[in-house]
Design a protein around this motif. Structure first.
Motif, PDB file in Angstrom:
ATOM      1  N   CYS A 149       7.162  -2.968   2.370  1.00 48.25           N
ATOM      2  CA  CYS A 149       6.847  -4.390   2.496  1.00 48.25           C
ATOM      3  C   CYS A 149       6.325  -4.903   1.156  1.00 48.25           C
ATOM      4  O   CYS A 149       5.596  -4.197   0.468  1.00 48.25           O
ATOM      5  CB  CYS A 149       5.786  -4.592   3.579  1.00 48.25           C
ATOM      6  N   CYS A 156      -3.910  -6.013   4.385  1.00 46.92           N
ATOM      7  CA  CYS A 156      -2.987  -4.986   4.899  1.00 46.92           C
ATOM      8  C   CYS A 156      -2.714  -3.842   3.921  1.00 46.92           C
ATOM      9  O   CYS A 156      -2.424  -4.045   2.741  1.00 46.92           O
ATOM     10  CB  CYS A 156      -1.680  -5.652   5.293  1.00 46.92           C
ATOM     11  N   PRO A 159       1.843  -2.227   2.291  1.00 41.75           N
ATOM     12  CA  PRO A 159       2.584  -2.161   1.019  1.00 41.75           C
ATOM     13  C   PRO A 159       2.116  -1.010   0.126  1.00 41.75           C
ATOM     14  O   PRO A 159       2.900  -0.478  -0.664  1.00 41.75           O
ATOM     15  CB  PRO A 159       2.275  -3.514   0.364  1.00 41.75           C
ATOM     16  N   ARG A 266      -0.870 -15.344   3.825  1.00 37.60           N
ATOM     17  CA  ARG A 266       0.243 -15.334   4.771  1.00 37.60           C
ATOM     18  C   ARG A 266       1.358 -16.314   4.388  1.00 37.60           C
ATOM     19  O   ARG A 266       2.455 -16.260   4.944  1.00 37.60           O
ATOM     20  CB  ARG A 266      -0.264 -15.638   6.191  1.00 37.60           C
TER      21      ARG A 266
HETATM   22 FE1  SF4 Z   1       3.590  -6.616   5.155  1.00 39.85          FE
HETATM   23 FE2  SF4 Z   1       1.787  -8.464   5.800  1.00 39.85          FE
HETATM   24 FE3  SF4 Z   1       3.063  -7.111   7.724  1.00 39.85          FE
HETATM   25 FE4  SF4 Z   1       1.247  -5.908   6.212  1.00 39.85          FE
HETATM   26  S1  SF4 Z   1       0.890  -7.562   7.692  1.00 39.85           S
HETATM   27  S2  SF4 Z   1       3.223  -5.101   6.748  1.00 39.85           S
HETATM   28  S3  SF4 Z   1       1.596  -6.890   4.207  1.00 39.85           S
HETATM   29  S4  SF4 Z   1       3.952  -8.548   6.260  1.00 39.85           S
END
Ligand code: SF4
Ligand code: SAH
Length: 425
Positions: A149, A156, A159, A266
């Motif tokens: 990602c 998060c 990634p 976001r």
């Molecule tokens: Fe990717 Fe955001 Fe989902 Fe985490 S929450 S996997 S950074 S889209």
């Protein structure tokens, strides 16, 4: 996604000649797949490792292997803390996991039970699952269509542990679907951290859905997860117009406060999210929209929280996963000053949970007395576990022969997360 990865690793171990056992105490090799998304998931892994270590104290030949996101994040810190762990394989190397496990076992174990039958280990996970598909027991198959990602939502860890976003080859995906279909699979579930940004050589996700719909023996297609910023009109139209694509979308909202959404990185506002919900419902009137929400993000005020509560009441999600914010190492949010005490995070979570449960129960109750076409997925003690196209579980009396069939049922009773019905004659 972890279920999918675990299945692939376990299937490839089987192709190498390993046997599956039901209890840890009977195992020669124990593989723990891990998640790093929240601290709680990592704590669970630690306590499992503690138990496995106790077992290894008496069963000295046991190999303990840790794979997945936590393995990626912590590397040899795991072996330093848990001396009995033999091997750590990160999420980015998951396709090589089975090969590495077999190599370790061949090297270390004289009384090995495994034998590398295939000679050259095959590193293509999708291929492993093909050889062993067990059609009658597996009408539903997960299929990872992208890895990693690039979104870097500020809370998060994904990634960092899963790496950059890569869309897998469209032709391979379709070939895989066809082989599953030939082996009895009726429903394919496309997986990715952000499936709606899928793009392989100009083929976007809507186009992939269209191509997959052409596979005759596949009757249902699902997908998750979607990022609201990438939900295109194209995709909404594809869901609306392709009958095999199920009328369910998991669309994580996270918060309805624009200040918090921005701080989460976001890249959409609440009004954009609300508009998407409206467009989805307009074009697909019976769509079930489910979501993820985080409570107690750094600097979430009562006002921010109330905005999320109002959104939950207004949108009426068919289901919601609600999480208490958990700071993760390396993420941007971990460096923010967090002024929401844990007790308050928990309190907000409970309020949202009570509200979403109430709404889900009302929506579920509205299905009573209606007919639904369900796909039978499993059977235990004469009870079939089936699913509607809009992703609701329905239990009905039936037999293992019904697995993989689409059946018309009359819904007789509803609970929050499941329905109970009778087969229509
Ligand atoms: Fe990717 Fe955001 Fe989902 Fe985490 S929450 S996997 S950074 S889209
Ligand atoms: N790629 C998916 C999410 C994967 S993580 C997506 O973007 O939807 C699944 C969910 O876990 C997220 O939607 C979020 O609600 C929650 N989550 C992720 N990191 C978190 C954290 N640090 N604390 C609390 N919840 C988190």
């Amino acid at each position: 996604m972890n279920i999918c990865d675990s299945d692939a690793v376990s299937l490839s171990l089987l192709t190498f000649g390993a046997d599956k056992v039901n209890a840890l105490v009977d195992a020669d090799v124990a593989v723990l797949n891990t998640c790093s998304v929240r601290a709680q998931a990592e704590h669970k892994a630690y306590s499992w490792l503690g138990r496995a270590e106790e077992l290894k104290a008496v069963k000295k030949d046991l190999k303990i292997i840790v794979i997945g996101c936590m393995a990626q994040r912590l590397g040899d810190k795991i072996t330093k803390r848990f001396k009995s762990v033999d091997l750590v394989i990160g999420a980015k190397d998951i396709e090589e996991a089975a090969k590495k496990i077999i190599e370790l076992q061949n090297k270390n174990s004289k009384a090995q039970k495994t034998d590398a039958r295939s000679g050259k280990p095959d590193a293509d996970i999708s291929d492993f699952s093909l050889k062993l598909s067990t059609p009658s027991a597996n009408p539903v198959r997960y299929l990872t269509i992208m890895r990693g990602c690039d979104n870097y939502c500020s809370y998060c860890v994904v990634p960092f542990v899963r790496g950059n976003e890569i869309s897998l080859n469209c032709e391979d995906i379709l070939k895989q679907c066809e082989i599953y279909a030939e082996n009895g699979t009726k429903e394919i579930k496309f997986l990715g951290q952000n499936v709606n940004s899928y793009n392989y050589g100009g083929i976007n996700f809507a186009a992939l859905l269209e191509k997959a719909s052409e596979i005759e023996k596949i009757s249902r297609i699902r997908f998750m997860t979607n990022h609201p910023k990438d939900l295109s009109q194209d995709l909404i139209d594809a869901i609306a117009s392709l009958p095999k694509v199920c009328n369910h979308i998991h669309l994580p909202m996270q918060s309805a406060s624009d200040k918090i959404l921005q701080s989460m990185n976001r890249k959409y506002t609440y009004s954009h999210y609300r508009l998407l919900v409206e467009q989805l419902r307009k074009k697909i009137p019976d769509i079930n929209i489910t979501t993820d929400i985080i409570t107690g993000f750094p600097q979430e005020t009562q006002e921010d929280f109330q905005a999320t509560l109002r959104a939950v009441k207004d949108i009426r999600f068919g289901g919601a996963y609600i999480f208490r914010y958990s700071p993760r190492p390396n993420t941007a949010a971990a460096a923010m000053s967090d002024d929401v005490p844990i007790e308050e995070k928990k309190r907000r979570l409970q309020i949202l949970l009570d509200e979403t449960n109430k709404i889900s129960a009302e929506i579920a109750a509205s299905a009573v007395g209606r007919r639904r076409l369900v796909l039978a997925e499993k059977c235990e003690d004469g009870v079939l576990e089936t699913r509607t196209k809009d992703n609701r579980k329905v239990f009905v009396k039936g037999s293992p022969q019904d697995i993989g069939k689409e059946i018309d049922v009359l819904i007789a009773q509803a609970k929050i997360n499941s329905l109970f019905g009778e087969i229509c004659k």
